[in-house]
Write a protein that holds these residues in place. Structure first.
Motif, mmCIF file in Angstrom:
data_model
loop_
_atom_site.group_PDB
_atom_site.id
_atom_site.type_symbol
_atom_site.label_atom_id
_atom_site.label_comp_id
_atom_site.label_asym_id
_atom_site.label_seq_id
_atom_site.Cartn_x
_atom_site.Cartn_y
_atom_site.Cartn_z
ATOM 1 N N LEU A 1 1.841 -3.838 10.564
ATOM 2 C CA LEU A 1 0.742 -4.551 10.940
ATOM 3 C C LEU A 1 0.259 -4.140 12.154
ATOM 4 C CD1 LEU A 1 2.376 -8.158 9.863
ATOM 5 C CD2 LEU A 1 0.916 -6.674 8.527
ATOM 6 N N GLU A 2 0.801 -3.827 12.858
ATOM 7 C CA GLU A 2 -0.570 -3.451 14.189
ATOM 8 C C GLU A 2 -0.893 -1.887 13.948
ATOM 9 O OE1 GLU A 2 0.541 -1.823 18.823
ATOM 10 O OE2 GLU A 2 2.297 -2.369 17.577
ATOM 11 N N LEU A 3 0.084 -0.414 12.848
ATOM 12 C CA LEU A 3 -1.222 0.007 12.471
ATOM 13 C C LEU A 3 -2.834 0.199 11.448
ATOM 14 C CD1 LEU A 3 2.188 2.795 11.357
ATOM 15 C CD2 LEU A 3 -0.032 3.294 13.308
ATOM 16 N N THR A 4 -1.888 -1.519 11.250
ATOM 17 C CA THR A 4 -2.996 -1.485 9.680
ATOM 18 C C THR A 4 -4.201 -2.041 11.304
ATOM 19 O OG1 THR A 4 -2.442 -3.540 9.914
ATOM 20 C CG2 THR A 4 -1.875 -2.319 8.424
ATOM 21 N N THR A 5 -4.559 -2.182 12.243
ATOM 22 C CA THR A 5 -5.478 -2.966 12.879
ATOM 23 C C THR A 5 -6.062 -1.107 13.642
ATOM 24 O OG1 THR A 5 -3.977 -2.657 15.128
ATOM 25 C CG2 THR A 5 -3.963 -4.711 13.784
ATOM 26 N N LYS B 1 4.646 -4.421 -0.995
ATOM 27 C CA LYS B 1 4.906 -5.010 -0.666
ATOM 28 C C LYS B 1 3.975 -4.748 0.931
ATOM 29 C CE LYS B 1 8.646 -8.384 0.342
ATOM 30 N NZ LYS B 1 9.224 -8.791 0.661
ATOM 31 N N THR B 2 3.872 -2.457 1.540
ATOM 32 C CA THR B 2 3.041 -2.516 2.344
ATOM 33 C C THR B 2 1.643 -2.046 1.626
ATOM 34 O OG1 THR B 2 5.143 -0.783 3.082
ATOM 35 C CG2 THR B 2 3.019 0.314 3.236
ATOM 36 N N LEU B 3 2.193 -1.721 0.419
ATOM 37 C CA LEU B 3 0.618 -1.107 -0.693
ATOM 38 C C LEU B 3 -0.590 -2.531 -0.091
ATOM 39 C CD1 LEU B 3 1.866 0.790 -3.424
ATOM 40 C CD2 LEU B 3 0.870 1.783 -1.738
ATOM 41 N N LYS B 4 0.519 -3.918 -0.927
ATOM 42 C CA LYS B 4 -0.077 -4.954 -0.559
ATOM 43 C C LYS B 4 -0.561 -5.790 0.624
ATOM 44 C CE LYS B 4 1.525 -7.929 -4.273
ATOM 45 N NZ LYS B 4 2.343 -8.667 -4.705
ATOM 46 N N VAL B 5 -0.378 -4.547 1.811
ATOM 47 C CA VAL B 5 -1.175 -5.476 2.812
ATOM 48 C C VAL B 5 -1.859 -4.295 3.041
ATOM 49 C CG1 VAL B 5 -0.435 -5.116 5.362
ATOM 50 C CG2 VAL B 5 1.262 -6.281 4.027
ATOM 51 N N ILE B 6 -2.210 -3.468 3.089
ATOM 52 C CA ILE B 6 -3.335 -2.208 3.168
ATOM 53 C C ILE B 6 -4.702 -2.749 2.081
ATOM 54 C CG2 ILE B 6 -3.721 -0.204 3.110
ATOM 55 C CD1 ILE B 6 -1.394 0.963 3.232
ATOM 56 N N ALA B 7 -4.195 -3.893 0.605
ATOM 57 C CA ALA B 7 -4.857 -3.818 -0.061
ATOM 58 C C ALA B 7 -5.644 -5.089 0.563
ATOM 59 C CB ALA B 7 -4.155 -4.077 -1.427
ATOM 60 N N GLU B 8 -4.728 -5.628 1.613
ATOM 61 C CA GLU B 8 -5.971 -7.182 1.574
ATOM 62 C C GLU B 8 -6.410 -6.885 3.001
ATOM 63 O OE1 GLU B 8 -1.795 -9.065 1.854
ATOM 64 O OE2 GLU B 8 -1.830 -9.739 -0.240
ATOM 65 N N ARG B 9 -5.709 -6.125 3.689
ATOM 66 C CA ARG B 9 -6.560 -6.244 5.119
ATOM 67 C C ARG B 9 -7.527 -5.223 4.587
ATOM 68 N NH1 ARG B 9 -2.822 -6.570 10.249
ATOM 69 N NH2 ARG B 9 -2.206 -8.177 9.472
ATOM 70 N N LYS B 10 -8.173 -5.000 3.699
ATOM 71 C CA LYS B 10 -9.393 -4.141 2.978
ATOM 72 C C LYS B 10 -9.398 -2.287 3.106
ATOM 73 C CE LYS B 10 -11.747 -7.986 1.283
ATOM 74 N NZ LYS B 10 -10.743 -8.160 0.561
ATOM 75 N N LYS B 11 -8.426 -2.207 4.049
ATOM 76 C CA LYS B 11 -8.006 -0.536 4.682
ATOM 77 C C LYS B 11 -8.442 0.387 2.983
ATOM 78 C CE LYS B 11 -7.233 -1.787 8.599
ATOM 79 N NZ LYS B 11 -8.191 -1.444 9.919
ATOM 80 N N HIS B 12 -9.443 1.390 3.524
ATOM 81 C CA HIS B 12 -8.565 2.185 2.389
ATOM 82 C C HIS B 12 -7.744 2.703 1.287
ATOM 83 C CE1 HIS B 12 -10.474 5.330 -0.607
ATOM 84 N NE2 HIS B 12 -9.747 6.124 -0.091
ATOM 85 N N LEU B 13 -7.475 3.287 0.549
ATOM 86 C CA LEU B 13 -6.386 3.387 -0.109
ATOM 87 C C LEU B 13 -5.902 4.343 -0.861
ATOM 88 C CD1 LEU B 13 -2.867 2.331 0.055
ATOM 89 C CD2 LEU B 13 -3.295 0.545 -1.410
ATOM 90 N N GLU B 14 -4.637 5.453 -0.860
ATOM 91 C CA GLU B 14 -5.095 5.971 -2.068
ATOM 92 C C GLU B 14 -3.494 6.166 -2.398
ATOM 93 O OE1 GLU B 14 -6.837 9.973 -1.049
ATOM 94 O OE2 GLU B 14 -8.730 9.261 -1.677
ATOM 95 N N ILE B 15 -2.963 6.488 -3.285
ATOM 96 C CA ILE B 15 -1.205 6.470 -4.095
ATOM 97 C C ILE B 15 -1.455 7.744 -4.523
ATOM 98 C CG2 ILE B 15 0.134 5.263 -5.196
ATOM 99 C CD1 ILE B 15 -1.554 2.724 -5.051
ATOM 100 N N GLU B 16 -0.272 8.096 -4.334
ATOM 101 C CA GLU B 16 0.450 9.302 -4.002
ATOM 102 C C GLU B 16 0.790 9.803 -5.196
ATOM 103 O OE1 GLU B 16 -1.091 12.958 -3.746
ATOM 104 O OE2 GLU B 16 -2.922 12.008 -2.124
ATOM 105 N N PHE B 17 1.243 9.799 -6.964
ATOM 106 C CA PHE B 17 2.106 9.634 -7.644
ATOM 107 C C PHE B 17 3.114 10.978 -7.725
ATOM 108 C CE2 PHE B 17 4.110 9.440 -12.450
ATOM 109 C CZ PHE B 17 4.942 8.248 -11.591
#
Length: 191
Positions: A29-33, A62-78
């Motif tokens: 959570l601190e990193l997302t700031t 849960k990690t992915l949801k927090v990133i999206a909720e905090r409106k951070k740019h998110l890329e998923i690697e599969f």
């Protein structure tokens, strides 16, 4: 990491964190700031796969949801590994979950596996990568292939070329400074 991210902000630089998504809640959570963008590995979409590889799917979700909720740019690697995570029905469930829980504009990279270190599975064939690409594109707007020898530019839903890709080199050609298409002004990324 937090100290470096704060220092980067002093010089108007953006930061990106690459992770497997298995991180304790409080430090994350601190990193997302202070981190601007995240690239998170999603190894598969069953607890069985995560138990083989180490970790738990629920923590990553849960990690992915927090990133999206905090409106951070998110890329998923599969990383598509034959005989490990190549079940089509499970993949479709994963892509539908991404769309429903994170949004259809989340970037998904489907990367080909190649023989490496301890895992002796045969490399992912380009045909399989293209099949999974087509499945994902039914639900997500920004799907790319990696380790496939295929270059894929980013194009807006209006048809405007946004990002020109050549291997690891990218050139922003149709994005405004605030992450919108410079033709139709659709929001593409948070910048």
């Amino acid at each position: 990491m937090i100290d470096v991210a704060h220092l980067a902000k002093c010089y108007s630089k953006k930061t990106m964190m690459i992770s497997n998504g298995l991180i304790e809640k409080e430090p994350f959570l601190e990193l997302t700031t202070c981190i601007d963008a995240f690239s998170i590995d999603l190894k598969g979409f069953t607890e069985e796969i995560y138990s083989k590889l180490g970790g738990t799917l629920e923590v990553v979700k849960k990690t992915l949801k927090v990133i999206a909720e905090r409106k951070k740019h998110l890329e998923i690697e599969f990383l598509l590994v034959p005989e490990l995570n190549d079940d089509r029905e499970t993949f479709i469930k994963m892509v539908k979950w991404i769309k429903d829980e994170l949004g259809s504009n989340i970037v998904l990279y489907i990367n080909g596996y190649y023989l490496s270190y301890k895992l002796k599975t045969l490399a992912t064939e380009k045909k399989l990568l293209l099949e999974f690409y087509k499945l994902a594109k039914k639900y997500l707007n920004y799907v790319y292939l990696g380790n496939a020898g295929v270059e894929m530019d980013t194009v807006c839903s209006c048809g405007n070329l946004l990002i020109l890709r050549d291997g690891w080199n990218i050139e922003m050609v149709g994005l405004s400074e605030n992450g919108k298409c410079n033709k139709c002004w659709e929001k593409i990324v948070d910048m």
